[in-house]
Write an enzyme that holds these catalytic residues in place. Structure first.
Site, PDB file in Angstrom:
ATOM      1  N   LYS A  78       0.832  -1.139  -0.066  1.00  0.00           N
ATOM      2  CA  LYS A  78      -0.026   0.112  -0.111  1.00  0.00           C
ATOM      3  C   LYS A  78       0.873   1.169  -0.233  1.00  0.00           C
ATOM      4  O   LYS A  78       1.931   1.350   0.699  1.00  0.00           O
ATOM      5  CB  LYS A  78      -0.942  -0.051   1.147  1.00  0.00           C
TER       6      LYS A  78
ATOM      7  N   GLU B 218      -8.890  11.527  13.265  1.00  0.00           N
ATOM      8  CA  GLU B 218      -7.867  10.513  13.371  1.00  0.00           C
ATOM      9  C   GLU B 218      -6.980  10.723  14.759  1.00  0.00           C
ATOM     10  O   GLU B 218      -6.136  11.396  14.474  1.00  0.00           O
ATOM     11  CB  GLU B 218      -6.902  10.280  12.181  1.00  0.00           C
TER      12      GLU B 218
ATOM     13  N   GLU C 200      -7.305  -2.353   3.580  1.00  0.00           N
ATOM     14  CA  GLU C 200      -6.591  -0.977   3.940  1.00  0.00           C
ATOM     15  C   GLU C 200      -6.565  -0.780   5.405  1.00  0.00           C
ATOM     16  O   GLU C 200      -5.781  -0.366   6.170  1.00  0.00           O
ATOM     17  CB  GLU C 200      -7.210   0.144   3.403  1.00  0.00           C
TER      18      GLU C 200
ATOM     19  N   GLU D 250     -12.073  10.579  -4.300  1.00  0.00           N
ATOM     20  CA  GLU D 250     -12.071  10.235  -2.892  1.00  0.00           C
ATOM     21  C   GLU D 250     -11.061  11.411  -2.156  1.00  0.00           C
ATOM     22  O   GLU D 250     -12.007  11.967  -1.143  1.00  0.00           O
ATOM     23  CB  GLU D 250     -11.285   9.044  -2.297  1.00  0.00           C
TER      24      GLU D 250
ATOM     25  N   LYS E 237     -12.629  14.279   0.481  1.00  0.00           N
ATOM     26  CA  LYS E 237     -11.866  14.933   1.734  1.00  0.00           C
ATOM     27  C   LYS E 237     -11.228  16.243   1.846  1.00  0.00           C
ATOM     28  O   LYS E 237     -10.936  16.522   2.855  1.00  0.00           O
ATOM     29  CB  LYS E 237     -10.579  13.958   1.743  1.00  0.00           C
TER      30      LYS E 237
END
Length: 461
Positions: A219, A268, A312, A447, A451
């Protein structure tokens, strides 16, 4: 470090100056007391009148606030930045005179700041006012915990200082911070938006997927930049106020350096440590919110079942477990993620709990966790190498740990995403996504557009 009962500020200054004369070296004096209730945004706005930059931190869902005005001292380092930060902090505390009877997390001398994402990445002029690591001990700190307001005053006292002069300065600054509660200014409006090389960015996504298919990585997280221009210089207080109103499940932060300010609302959490109890979260896998309850539930169900997003997310879960295993015990990790809803987005979420061993600190944990696979990739070094060589962005503090820690070994760090670097009448916004072997450039591009939404919405866009 000297812990004593509360004294008047005059007596505390006299004691600190006497000690400074005896040791012939400057001393940090820190005093904490409760104050009448005050709006943290108003305090932040009033802090424009105090010499030095401001800091702001809140976990809005917990109604916990830290607001700093001015700088008593800074901890900075370019090399061995985690170790140097810890060393400078301990050295400062060893000579500090602390009057704080409350023992509430986030009161007394605290350090607020952050690190850059990757010190090995070539820097541009974009982040010229932000070092590889910088933590500020605010001269005046407002802490709000469980509805109670505390004011901590931190001052560096030198042998030649005069207590009357220091007392007058402190009294004047307190009046400026706590009085004259003016109406908050209006926020800016975006006049122009510019995406930085979107076509080239998609090509890099394709290159990353090819590297992954060849087995060179599992990734790779790629970020991109959007630049906006305002109708007038942006007022930070107004933007923070809007973030608090709209991003209710986020950590909202602002860190001023010179005339620039890095701010954002990140969902987060990297790590929290209170009384040696560690709490971290895995937040990876993203989808938009639905316009109706039924649509929202369907999108959430699809996210929980999506192979790419679950893969992920699992990368992050396993990495966090491994990273904290050396410095923690009694680690608890649920088997499956749940949904974490925000105003504009929803994520896959897994909490991690553990007990931090006494010989370790929150900075030790931050060093082990950064960067998580959600912001760097896997394997860590392979993905970082690809980012350094290919990403058309100077990340600076974007995607890096930002947070605080106190003299009682409490602290909290978040990952600085959903953020922007404000520079007067313009700003750079940042967003990223995790690229895996089956990623499609256009889908990853869309995406990142999603965001960008939280910051655009409060910047007048």
């Amino acid at each position: 470090m000297i812990q004593t009962e509360v004294k008047s500020i005059e007596d505390a200054l006299n004691e600190a100056i006497l000690l400074a004369k005896n040791k012939q070296t400057p001393q940090l004096l820190s005093t904490t007391d409760t104050i009448d209730a005050i709006n943290p945004i108003v305090f932040f706005n009033q802090a424009k009148q105090i010499k030095g930059e401001r800091v702001f931190w809140t976990s809005s869902f917990e109604h916990f606030y830290l607001v700093g005005a001015g700088e008593a001292r800074a901890l900075t380092s370019a090399s061995h930045r985690f170790e140097e930060t810890e060393k400078q902090w301990k050295e400062m505390l060893s000579d500090a005179i602390i009057f704080n009877p409350y023992r509430v997390a986030g009161t007394g001398p605290i350090a607020v700041g952050g690190f850059s994402f990757d010190p090995q990445k070539e820097n541009t002029g974009l982040w010229k006012h932000f070092e590889e690591s910088r933590f500020r001990i605010p001269a005046y700190l407002l802490t709000i915990e469980k509805g109670i307001c505390y004011l901590t005053i931190n001052v560096i006292v030198c042998p030649e200082d005069h207590p009357t002069q220091l007392f007058y300065t402190i009294k004047k600054n307190k009046q400026l911070l706590l009085g004259n509660h003016d109406i908050l200014p209006e926020g800016p409006k975006i006049e122009k938006k510019k995406e930085i090389k979107p076509s080239e960015w998609k090509e890099i996504v394709t290159k990353a997927t090819n590297e992954i298919k060849k087995g060179h990585a599992d990734k790779i997280v790629l970020a991109r930049e959007m630049q906006v221009t305002f109708d007038r210089p942006a007022d930070i207080s107004a933007i923070l106020d809007k973030l608090i109103q709209t991003q209710t499940n986020s950590f909202i932060f602002a860190f001023e350096n010179k005339n620039d300010c890095f701010l954002g609302a990140t969902p987060e959490r990297l790590v929290r440590v209170y009384d040696q109890q560690l709490f971290s979260t895995c937040l990876a896998g993203t989808a938009p919110r639905g316009e109706t309850i039924e649509e929202d539930q369907q999108i959430g169900l699809e996210l929980l079942r999506d192979v790419k997003n679950r893969e992920e997310h699992d990368y992050v879960v396993q990495m966090i477990r491994e990273a904290i295993s050396a410095c923690c015990e009694q680690i608890e990790v649920p088997k499956n993620p749940v949904l974490y809803p925000l105003k504009n987005l929803q994520h896959l979420y897994t909490p991690v709990k553990a007990s931090l061993k006494n010989e370790y600190s929150i900075i030790d944990v931050v060093k082990q966790l950064h960067p998580t696979p959600a912001l760097g990739g896997l394997p860590r070094e392979k993905s970082l190498e690809f980012i350094r060589e290919n990403e058309i962005l100077d990340r600076g503090w974007y995607g890096a740990p930002i947070g605080w820690f106190d003299a009682q070994k409490n602290g909290e760090f978040a990952v600085a995403i959903r953020s922007a670097l404000l520079q007067g009448g313009k700003a750079s916004l940042f967003a990223g996504c995790g690229v895996v072997k089956n990623s499609e450039p256009e889908a990853e591009y869309q995406e990142t557009n999603i965001k960008f939404t939280p910051m655009l919405s409060v910047l007048g866009g």
